[in-house]
Design a protein around this motif. Structure first.
Motif, mmCIF file in Angstrom:
data_model
loop_
_atom_site.group_PDB
_atom_site.id
_atom_site.type_symbol
_atom_site.label_atom_id
_atom_site.label_comp_id
_atom_site.label_asym_id
_atom_site.label_seq_id
_atom_site.Cartn_x
_atom_site.Cartn_y
_atom_site.Cartn_z
ATOM 1 N N ASN A 30 -5.357 -11.566 7.796
ATOM 2 C CA ASN A 30 -4.009 -12.143 7.813
ATOM 3 C C ASN A 30 -3.524 -12.590 6.441
ATOM 4 O O ASN A 30 -2.456 -13.187 6.332
ATOM 5 N N ILE A 31 -4.287 -12.275 5.395
ATOM 6 C CA ILE A 31 -3.843 -12.593 4.039
ATOM 7 C C ILE A 31 -2.787 -11.579 3.620
ATOM 8 O O ILE A 31 -2.984 -10.381 3.771
ATOM 9 N N PRO A 32 -1.633 -12.037 3.092
ATOM 10 C CA PRO A 32 -0.674 -11.078 2.544
ATOM 11 C C PRO A 32 -1.317 -10.327 1.365
ATOM 12 O O PRO A 32 -1.851 -10.946 0.456
ATOM 13 N N THR A 33 -1.322 -9.005 1.440
ATOM 14 C CA THR A 33 -1.956 -8.213 0.380
ATOM 15 C C THR A 33 -0.888 -7.359 -0.296
ATOM 16 O O THR A 33 -0.795 -6.158 -0.074
ATOM 17 N N GLU A 34 -0.083 -8.024 -1.094
ATOM 18 C CA GLU A 34 1.043 -7.368 -1.761
ATOM 19 C C GLU A 34 0.562 -6.202 -2.628
ATOM 20 O O GLU A 34 -0.387 -6.336 -3.400
ATOM 21 N N GLY A 35 1.203 -5.068 -2.471
ATOM 22 C CA GLY A 35 0.847 -3.887 -3.266
ATOM 23 C C GLY A 35 -0.314 -3.103 -2.716
ATOM 24 O O GLY A 35 -0.691 -2.069 -3.277
ATOM 25 N N ARG A 36 -0.924 -3.596 -1.632
ATOM 26 C CA ARG A 36 -2.051 -2.891 -1.026
ATOM 27 C C ARG A 36 -1.797 -2.740 0.465
ATOM 28 O O ARG A 36 -1.032 -3.470 1.052
ATOM 29 N N GLY A 37 -2.457 -1.778 1.066
ATOM 30 C CA GLY A 37 -2.310 -1.569 2.497
ATOM 31 C C GLY A 37 -2.098 -0.107 2.799
ATOM 32 O O GLY A 37 -1.583 0.649 1.975
ATOM 33 N N LEU A 38 -2.478 0.297 3.984
ATOM 34 C CA LEU A 38 -2.394 1.706 4.359
ATOM 35 C C LEU A 38 -0.965 2.226 4.313
ATOM 36 O O LEU A 38 -0.727 3.372 3.941
ATOM 37 N N ASP A 39 0.005 1.393 4.675
ATOM 38 C CA ASP A 39 1.400 1.827 4.646
ATOM 39 C C ASP A 39 2.030 1.709 3.257
ATOM 40 O O ASP A 39 3.107 2.225 3.020
ATOM 41 N N VAL A 40 1.347 1.002 2.335
ATOM 42 C CA VAL A 40 1.895 0.802 0.999
ATOM 43 C C VAL A 40 1.392 1.876 0.050
ATOM 44 O O VAL A 40 2.166 2.630 -0.535
ATOM 45 N N ASN A 41 0.089 1.957 -0.109
ATOM 46 C CA ASN A 41 -0.448 2.963 -1.036
ATOM 47 C C ASN A 41 -1.736 3.599 -0.531
ATOM 48 O O ASN A 41 -2.495 4.166 -1.306
ATOM 49 N N PHE A 52 -5.816 -0.286 10.497
ATOM 50 C CA PHE A 52 -5.266 1.004 10.904
ATOM 51 C C PHE A 52 -4.238 0.834 12.017
ATOM 52 O O PHE A 52 -3.171 1.450 11.982
ATOM 53 N N ARG A 53 -4.550 0.022 12.998
ATOM 54 C CA ARG A 53 -3.658 -0.111 14.144
ATOM 55 C C ARG A 53 -2.364 -0.828 13.799
ATOM 56 O O ARG A 53 -1.372 -0.685 14.501
ATOM 57 N N ARG A 54 -2.374 -1.595 12.711
ATOM 58 C CA ARG A 54 -1.145 -2.237 12.239
ATOM 59 C C ARG A 54 -0.299 -1.273 11.402
ATOM 60 O O ARG A 54 0.851 -1.574 11.090
ATOM 61 N N SER A 55 -0.875 -0.171 10.996
ATOM 62 C CA SER A 55 -0.215 0.757 10.083
ATOM 63 C C SER A 55 0.402 1.930 10.831
ATOM 64 O O SER A 55 0.253 2.079 12.048
ATOM 65 N N GLN A 56 1.045 2.807 10.065
ATOM 66 C CA GLN A 56 1.652 4.015 10.638
ATOM 67 C C GLN A 56 0.596 4.979 11.178
ATOM 68 O O GLN A 56 0.918 5.899 11.924
ATOM 69 N N TYR A 57 -0.664 4.750 10.822
ATOM 70 C CA TYR A 57 -1.725 5.669 11.233
ATOM 71 C C TYR A 57 -2.261 5.369 12.630
ATOM 72 O O TYR A 57 -3.003 6.163 13.205
ATOM 73 N N GLY A 58 -1.871 4.196 13.150
ATOM 74 C CA GLY A 58 -2.182 3.858 14.533
ATOM 75 C C GLY A 58 -3.635 4.067 14.914
ATOM 76 O O GLY A 58 -4.534 3.503 14.301
#
Length: 198
Positions: A77-88, A136-142
């Motif tokens: 639940n930490i905001p990970t600005e600039g990172r993440g499956l939907d970001v990069n 993954f389940r929070r991202s577009q990759y489901g």
């Protein structure tokens, strides 16, 4: 940002007693093997009575299981600005996870070679698998990966982290993060999944 600090497990919605007990574990584990830590020691460190302990937990095994859950909740639940499956295309929680490993190095080094070390390693790997699944389940990759693939990926990440720990953090955190990100990306490509920005 430290997601797990003095009596605080951010995002966990914990009571004061639960937070104090979580912190008591992290305070005692650098100098004591988990199997040697007693409920009395935990209560003394947390400043609570045994009656209060048993009002929240059936034993120290349940408390340890809850600790992993609290850490998992905090890290995912930490905001990970600039990172993440939907970001990069990178796994966002890996950066704060590396920070926690470095911060808790005394705990890890003290526990890894005793009787409970194997059990803790298995639970850590299970936590990683669940965190990857959540991301993954929070991202577009489901639901693109199945449970076996999550287990394989978390096992590989766990092995890389174990090597990093055993070699006393030979690579700087940013370099280790790049190694982990590349491994995740290569794994996903091998599964036929192309991530954003990769």
């Amino acid at each position: 940002m430290n997601p797990i600090n003095n009596h605080s497990f951010d995002g966990g919605g914990l009571s004061r007693t639960q937070g104090s007990l979580g912190w008591a574990i992290l305070t005692l584990m650098p100098t004591n093997a988990w199997e040697d830590i007693t409920i009395s020691m935990l209560c003394k460190e947390a400043g609570i009575s045994r009656t209060t302990f048993y009002a929240h937990f059936s034993g120290k095994g349940e408390l340890l299981e809850k600790l992993f859950t609290w850490i998992e909740n905090a890290l995912t639940n930490i905001p990970t600005e600039g990172r993440g499956l939907d970001v990069n295309g990178t796994v966002g929680f890996l950066s704060p996870l590396l920070g926690q490993i470095k911060e808790r190095r005394q705990v890890i080094q003290r526990q890894k070679d005793n009787m409970s070390g194997y059990t803790l390693a298995l639970r850590f790997r299970s936590m990683l698998a669940n965190m990857i699944k959540i991301e993954f389940r929070r991202s577009q990759y489901g639901n693109m990966l199945d449970d076996k693939q999550y287990t394989l990926l978390s096992g590989a990440i766990s092995a890389l982290l174990r090597r990093w720990i055993d070699e006393y953090y030979s690579e700087p955190e940013e370099e280790m993060l790049s190694i982990l990100d590349k491994h995740v990306s290569d794994f996903l490509v091998a599964q036929g999944i192309e991530t954003t920005g990769k």
